[in-house]
Motif scaffolding. Structure first.
Motif, PDB file in Angstrom:
ATOM      1  N   SER A  16     -34.304  -4.749  20.164  1.00  0.00           N
ATOM      2  CA  SER A  16     -34.468  -3.303  20.325  1.00  0.00           C
ATOM      3  C   SER A  16     -34.466  -2.615  18.967  1.00  0.00           C
ATOM      4  CB  SER A  16     -33.386  -2.733  21.237  1.00  0.00           C
ATOM      5  OG  SER A  16     -32.094  -3.046  20.750  1.00  0.00           O
TER       6      SER A  16
ATOM      7  N   VAL B 279     -35.537  -4.981  32.428  1.00  0.00           N
ATOM      8  CA  VAL B 279     -35.196  -6.018  31.462  1.00  0.00           C
ATOM      9  C   VAL B 279     -34.473  -7.158  32.176  1.00  0.00           C
ATOM     10  CG1 VAL B 279     -33.895  -6.543  29.369  1.00  0.00           C
ATOM     11  CG2 VAL B 279     -35.087  -4.350  29.577  1.00  0.00           C
TER      12      VAL B 279
ATOM     13  N   GLU C 155     -29.977  -6.686  21.734  1.00  0.00           N
ATOM     14  CA  GLU C 155     -29.474  -5.354  21.408  1.00  0.00           C
ATOM     15  C   GLU C 155     -28.417  -5.387  20.292  1.00  0.00           C
ATOM     16  OE1 GLU C 155     -30.731  -2.406  22.739  1.00  0.00           O
ATOM     17  OE2 GLU C 155     -29.837  -2.227  24.743  1.00  0.00           O
TER      18      GLU C 155
ATOM     19  N   LEU D  12     -39.897  -0.161  23.458  1.00  0.00           N
ATOM     20  CA  LEU D  12     -39.425  -0.878  24.641  1.00  0.00           C
ATOM     21  C   LEU D  12     -40.081  -0.411  25.933  1.00  0.00           C
ATOM     22  CD1 LEU D  12     -35.581  -1.317  24.037  1.00  0.00           C
ATOM     23  CD2 LEU D  12     -37.391  -3.024  23.843  1.00  0.00           C
TER      24      LEU D  12
ATOM     25  N   VAL E 211     -31.659  -0.011  25.651  1.00  0.00           N
ATOM     26  CA  VAL E 211     -32.107  -0.278  27.027  1.00  0.00           C
ATOM     27  C   VAL E 211     -31.485   0.738  27.970  1.00  0.00           C
ATOM     28  CG1 VAL E 211     -32.011  -1.917  28.949  1.00  0.00           C
ATOM     29  CG2 VAL E 211     -32.597  -2.721  26.655  1.00  0.00           C
TER      30      VAL E 211
ATOM     31  N   VAL F 182     -34.283  -8.692  25.801  1.00  0.00           N
ATOM     32  CA  VAL F 182     -34.072  -7.785  24.674  1.00  0.00           C
ATOM     33  C   VAL F 182     -32.738  -8.098  23.997  1.00  0.00           C
ATOM     34  CG1 VAL F 182     -33.839  -5.380  23.933  1.00  0.00           C
ATOM     35  CG2 VAL F 182     -35.393  -5.958  25.818  1.00  0.00           C
TER      36      VAL F 182
ATOM     37  N   ARG G 253     -30.359  -9.170  28.567  1.00  0.00           N
ATOM     38  CA  ARG G 253     -30.031  -8.534  27.299  1.00  0.00           C
ATOM     39  C   ARG G 253     -28.989  -9.371  26.578  1.00  0.00           C
ATOM     40  NH1 ARG G 253     -28.073  -2.868  29.486  1.00  0.00           N
ATOM     41  NH2 ARG G 253     -28.369  -3.812  31.527  1.00  0.00           N
TER      42      ARG G 253
ATOM     43  N   ALA H  11     -42.146  -2.924  28.175  1.00  0.00           N
ATOM     44  CA  ALA H  11     -41.705  -3.209  29.543  1.00  0.00           C
ATOM     45  C   ALA H  11     -42.837  -3.005  30.548  1.00  0.00           C
ATOM     46  CB  ALA H  11     -40.514  -2.325  29.897  1.00  0.00           C
TER      47      ALA H  11
ATOM     48  N   ASN I 235     -44.430  -5.350  16.775  1.00  0.00           N
ATOM     49  CA  ASN I 235     -44.570  -4.106  17.540  1.00  0.00           C
ATOM     50  C   ASN I 235     -46.030  -3.776  17.884  1.00  0.00           C
ATOM     51  OD1 ASN I 235     -41.845  -3.614  17.687  1.00  0.00           O
ATOM     52  ND2 ASN I 235     -41.800  -2.125  16.021  1.00  0.00           N
TER      53      ASN I 235
END
Length: 373
Positions: free
Chosen positions: A166, A216, A195, A177, A207, A193, A219, A181, A144
């Motif tokens: 996520s 994105v 999820e 996110l 998202v 991503v 996913r 992005a 992160n």
């Protein structure tokens, strides 16, 4: 050294490190372990919905009989993909037999030699394994850490793909996110991503909640957690779906899921669409747990269903998990090398079906064991 001796040596090294893995059967303990966040896997209502759905197809086969490119494709599967894509506000999606297969298929086929894939250092093993099977260069960035991600983006070559979760499965925290992005767009890269642990807990996923659908590229949505069944989809554009049909080996060379599994997914989505009260109840339970654990310094403060309790060391972590299990709570230790050495922890999963009393009792036992007043 013979192959048999090699096996024995590797297993012994795991035993000495306290990280030996063993399968466990189901137990009668109070569930604080499973990914069944909304209780769908145990839902009688969902079971009845699935059975009623299958009654509409009395001549269905027990198995799909082949890959979807041969005998295994059905109108049912294609209609289900359209339903899921619409639910997630996307053009299209493609079903895979598991989340692992989805990440493997997408990330082994999409990046090419000369491309760059940058992933969060805590990304799931299936993400890392998929990237390794591609011919692209793989780099990780600090968890992160936007500054570290930007450094990696500046040095990227070819098409660049940034891959994050996520909600992280072993820490329970969220990726930033929106900021990621924006940064990815700034450097002409694309964002992927996973999820898996956001679907259901946050309805359609983070998202959708953050309105980042157009930002994105792909996913990965899995159904073995909050949806209470099995399988996964890669969600994206029509072109991405067709590309995966042509190049994703974990899609091309595997037997398709039978209609029993597809019906479970379809009914899971129907139930999710009418389950806002259950989602709200889960959030109440999460806030209760966080409040009760507020004075425990090792405890995470995630707003998701996955909470962690960092203990450190395989043996102390296993010992605390054993004490909680003896007290009636199914809490499992997460040991190195699954997590970094020194960060061994208990992974505590909260569910809408956990009662206030159960959560209160669990936190009390944890505090007693950690000598927290």
């Amino acid at each position: 050294m013979t192959p048999q001796q090699f096996l024995q040596q590797k297993l012994q090294s795991r035993q000495y490190a306290g990280s030996y893995r063993k399968l466990q059967v189901q137990n009668n303990l109070i569930d604080f372990c499973s990914n069944d966040y909304l209780g769908f896997a145990r839902s009688l209502e969902l079971s009845e919905m699935i059975n009623a759905e299958l009654q509409n197809y009395p001549t269905i086969l027990n198995g799909s009989t082949g890959s979807r490119l041969l005998a295994g494709n059905t109108i049912y599967a294609e209609d289900l993909e359209k339903l899921i894509a619409g639910f997630h506000d996307a053009q299209a999606c493609l079903l895979f037999n598991s989340g692992y297969d989805a990440n493997l298929g997408l990330l082994s086929s999409l990046p090419q030699r000369g491309d760059t894939v940058i992933h969060d250092e805590l990304a799931h093993a299936s993400i890392i394994d998929g990237i390794r099977l591609s011919h692209a260069k793989r780099h990780s960035f600090l968890h992160n850490n936007l500054h570290n991600l930007e450094q990696k983006l500046k040095a990227a070559h070819g098409n660049c793909y940034v891959v994050v979760e996520s909600v992280y499965s072993m820490d329970g925290d969220f990726a930033p996110l929106t900021a990621i992005a924006q940064l990815v767009k700034q450097y002409n890269a694309v964002l992927i991503v996973d999820e898996a642990h956001a679907l259901g807990v946050f309805n359609k996923g983070l998202v959708n909640q953050l309105q980042l659908q157009s930002a994105v590229f792909a996913r990965i949505i899995t159904f073995g957690k909050a949806l209470g069944c099995h399988g996964a989809v890669v969600v994206g554009s029509n072109d991405l779906r067709q590309y995966l049909i042509n190049f994703a080996r974990s899609f091309i060379y595997t037997t398709a899921a039978p209609i029993h599994q597809l019906a479970s997914i379809k009914m899971g989505y129907h139930l999710l669409a009418q389950s806002q009260l259950i989602i709200d109840e889960l959030q109440i339970k999460i806030e209760l747990y966080k409040s009760l654990m507020g004075d425990v310094p090792q405890s995470s403060k995630s707003s998701g269903a996955v909470q962690t309790l960092i203990i450190g060391g395989n043996q102390p972590t296993k010992h605390l998990a054993s004490n909680l299990q003896q007290a009636g709570f199914d809490v499992r230790p997460i040991l190195s090398p699954t997590v970094a050495e020194g960060t061994e922890r208990l992974r505590i999963c909260l569910h809408a079906h956990n009662s206030t009393e159960e959560i209160t009792q669990l936190t009390n036992v944890i505090k007693i064991n950690l000598h927290v007043k």
